[in-house]
Design a protein around this motif. Structure first.
Motif: not given
Length: 122
Positions: A72, A36, A6, A22, A96
């Motif tokens: 992501r 998270w 992270e 992350c 993470c």
């Protein structure tokens, strides 16, 4: 072996924004769902947000819904958490986590990072 690192934590004033990131390595990122979590001093670890393998499905805790966004990047092997309208109650170490199963709201993930500190001043 999966490794999660992270970054991006820091000090921010109440009402401000911060994004923590992350970085995933050690396996095929798109095989994993990501989450998270956070842990404030003296409190138990708390689920914050989760994202599915492709990123099309997300889930948030009630306390952050509408203020935080998880996303992501499967090309860069990263998962970010954008945090808006922060308040002092958001102060915590943010972690993470990764798991091959989508586990919204659960904390039994297989892989965990070391965490990054987020402090919100009033």
């Amino acid at each position: 072996q999966v490794q999660l690192v992270e970054s991006g934590g820091g000090l921010v004033q109440a009402g401000g924004s911060l994004t923590v990131s992350c970085a995933f390595s050690g396996d095929t990122f798109r095989r994993y769902c990501m989450g998270w979590f956070r842990q404030a001093p003296g409190k138990e670890r708390e689920f914050v947000a989760a994202v599915s393998w492709s990123g099309t499905t997300t889930y948030y805790s009630d306390s952050v819904q509408g203020r935080f966004t998880i996303w992501r990047d499967n090309a860069r092997n990263t998962v970010d958490l954008q945090m808006n309208r922060l308040n002092p109650e958001d102060t915590a170490v943010y972690y993470c986590a990764a798991d091959v199963t989508y586990k919204p709201g659960r904390d039994d993930y297989d892989c965990w990072g070391q965490g990054t500190q987020v402090t919100v001043s009033s």
